[in-house]
Scaffold this active site. Structure first.
Site, PDB file in Angstrom:
ATOM      1  N   TYR A  41       5.107  -2.661   2.071  1.00 52.65           N
ATOM      2  CA  TYR A  41       5.235  -2.107   1.813  1.00 52.65           C
ATOM      3  C   TYR A  41       4.932  -0.973   1.397  1.00 52.65           C
ATOM      4  O   TYR A  41       3.202  -0.571   1.984  1.00 52.65           O
ATOM      5  CB  TYR A  41       4.785  -2.831   0.412  1.00 52.65           C
ATOM      6  CG  TYR A  41       4.274  -2.654  -1.076  1.00 52.65           C
ATOM      7  CD1 TYR A  41       5.739  -2.060  -1.707  1.00 52.65           C
ATOM      8  CD2 TYR A  41       3.610  -2.386  -1.762  1.00 52.65           C
ATOM      9  CE1 TYR A  41       5.679  -1.575  -2.861  1.00 52.65           C
ATOM     10  CE2 TYR A  41       3.611  -1.744  -3.460  1.00 52.65           C
ATOM     11  CZ  TYR A  41       4.566  -1.502  -3.938  1.00 52.65           C
ATOM     12  OH  TYR A  41       4.651  -1.069  -5.025  1.00 52.65           O
ATOM     13  N   ASP A  85       8.133   4.724  -9.338  1.00 51.61           N
ATOM     14  CA  ASP A  85       6.788   4.930  -9.918  1.00 51.61           C
ATOM     15  C   ASP A  85       7.579   4.214 -11.832  1.00 51.61           C
ATOM     16  O   ASP A  85       9.223   3.329 -11.528  1.00 51.61           O
ATOM     17  CB  ASP A  85       6.302   6.139 -10.283  1.00 51.61           C
ATOM     18  CG  ASP A  85       5.534   6.001  -9.194  1.00 51.61           C
ATOM     19  OD1 ASP A  85       4.678   5.426  -9.660  1.00 51.61           O
ATOM     20  OD2 ASP A  85       5.030   6.654  -8.386  1.00 51.61           O
ATOM     21  N   GLU A 112       9.731   1.452 -12.842  1.00 47.73           N
ATOM     22  CA  GLU A 112       9.203  -0.053 -13.944  1.00 47.73           C
ATOM     23  C   GLU A 112       9.518   1.348 -15.164  1.00 47.73           C
ATOM     24  O   GLU A 112      10.359   1.487 -15.447  1.00 47.73           O
ATOM     25  CB  GLU A 112       7.695   0.158 -13.837  1.00 47.73           C
ATOM     26  CG  GLU A 112       7.077   1.383 -13.936  1.00 47.73           C
ATOM     27  CD  GLU A 112       6.179   1.835 -12.501  1.00 47.73           C
ATOM     28  OE1 GLU A 112       4.965   3.325 -12.874  1.00 47.73           O
ATOM     29  OE2 GLU A 112       5.498   1.347 -11.946  1.00 47.73           O
ATOM     30  N   ASN A 211       3.544  -9.325  -7.276  1.00 40.59           N
ATOM     31  CA  ASN A 211       2.517  -8.336  -7.306  1.00 40.59           C
ATOM     32  C   ASN A 211       1.078  -8.795  -6.868  1.00 40.59           C
ATOM     33  O   ASN A 211       0.465  -9.351  -7.818  1.00 40.59           O
ATOM     34  CB  ASN A 211       2.357  -7.205  -8.287  1.00 40.59           C
ATOM     35  CG  ASN A 211       1.674  -5.867  -7.241  1.00 40.59           C
ATOM     36  OD1 ASN A 211       2.320  -5.727  -6.118  1.00 40.59           O
ATOM     37  ND2 ASN A 211       1.271  -4.855  -8.393  1.00 40.59           N
TER      38      ASN A 211
END
Length: 315
Positions: A41, A85, A112, A211
């Protein structure tokens, strides 16, 4: 040739939690890849801090993120999941964002529903755009995926839980709407305890991501087997390489300030104790020598005769 997206989709289809370490640049990605993971990631926070020197508060731009993702994916042999983002604008901006990440060759991105400028999902002060606007952005992302590379994985994240007055129910509702709009994986940011995590795993209607930020944010420490049992498919440790780098370099710099020679010897010894080989081996110099042998005129090899330095992989 199998794409990174196809490889990632095959791995996600397995009945086993996919655990991804976070990296912030090609160097830390290469270290992670040498250990061996099924996917890696790219952190947005670490990218911003390492690339432009600013915190994760909307200071880094889409081209800078794309460049970092592209160079990381080139350096590793497994799919990269990259932070995108909030898509860097509205739905029309998302179109270009997804096209660029697909060109970069990564396996997946997450987008997001925060406003601009966005900020780290584990800091106060976050706000989200209206649900309908966010759904449109995910629809745009899914359409680009379908047009350009249908193996590319779109992960849709909601930060609604962490806003002023935000609720877990709203975040779950939003993520389910994003899945209906075409997202491949749902991502509820910021569950605050194991009970909330269990609810996310139970109520998100599709593959779901956790997360794992730890003490830096609101996400609790939980066992991997619990996440698996609760229905999670993917877990990210986004800030792993960034925290590790800062802590290690700070300790070494403090030792260096006291005794430069001894500190350098300590760093050398610590590096030699790893299984990475020499710095030259790890960085890829032996492959460069192979390229020279394969593609350059024989007389170019004369530069090695009588010269000083490591062997760099030559016979």
């Amino acid at each position: 040739m199998t794409t990174t997206g196809e490889t990632l989709r095959d791995r996600l289809a397995e009945d086993e939690l996919l655990v991804c370490p976070g990296v912030h640049d090609p160097l830390t990605a290469a270290v992670a890849d040498s250990v061996g993971f099924d996917a890696i990631y790219m952190t947005g926070y670490g990218t911003s801090l390492s690339k432009v020197g600013y915190p994760d508060a909307g200071f880094i731009t889409m081209p800078e993120m794309i460049e970092n993702a592209s160079t990381i994916q080139e350096r590793i042999g497994v799919p990269l999941i990259a932070d995108a983002d909030n898509g860097y604008g509205n739905a029309t901006n998302v179109v270009r964002t997804v096209r660029e990440y697909i060109k970069a060759g990564v396996g997946a991105i997450h987008i997001e529903d925060q406003t601009f400028p966005k900020r780290c999902g584990h800091t106060k002060g976050r706000q989200v755009v209206p649900k309908a606007e966010a759904v449109g952005k995910i629809e745009a992302a899914a359409d680009v995926r379908d047009e350009r590379d249908d193996s590319f994985v779109v992960i849709a994240r909601s930060d609604a839980r962490g806003t002023g007055g935000g609720s877990l129910a709203e975040a779950i509702d939003r993520v389910n709407a994003y899945l209906d709009a075409g997202a491949d994986v749902g991502f509820v940011e910021g569950p605050t305890d194991p009970a909330e995590l269990q609810r996310v795993g139970r109520e998100v209607d599709g593959p779901v991501l956790y997360n794992f930020v730890g003490d830096l944010g609101t996400s609790p420490y939980v066992a991997m087997e619990d996440l698996d049992a609760w229905g999670f498919d993917l877990v990210l440790f986004p800030i792993l390489s960034t925290l590790s780098t800062i802590a290690s370099v700070h300790a070494d710099m403090q030792a260096f300030a006291d005794d430069p020679g001894a500190a350098m010897r300590g760093v050398d010894d610590a590096f030699d104790a790893q299984s990475l080989g020499s710095l030259h081996d790890f960085s890829g110099f032996p492959e460069v020598v192979e390229w020279e042998e394969q593609y350059l005129p024989a007389e170019d090899r004369e530069k090695y005769e009588g010269s000083l330095g490591d062997e760099l992989g030559e016979e």
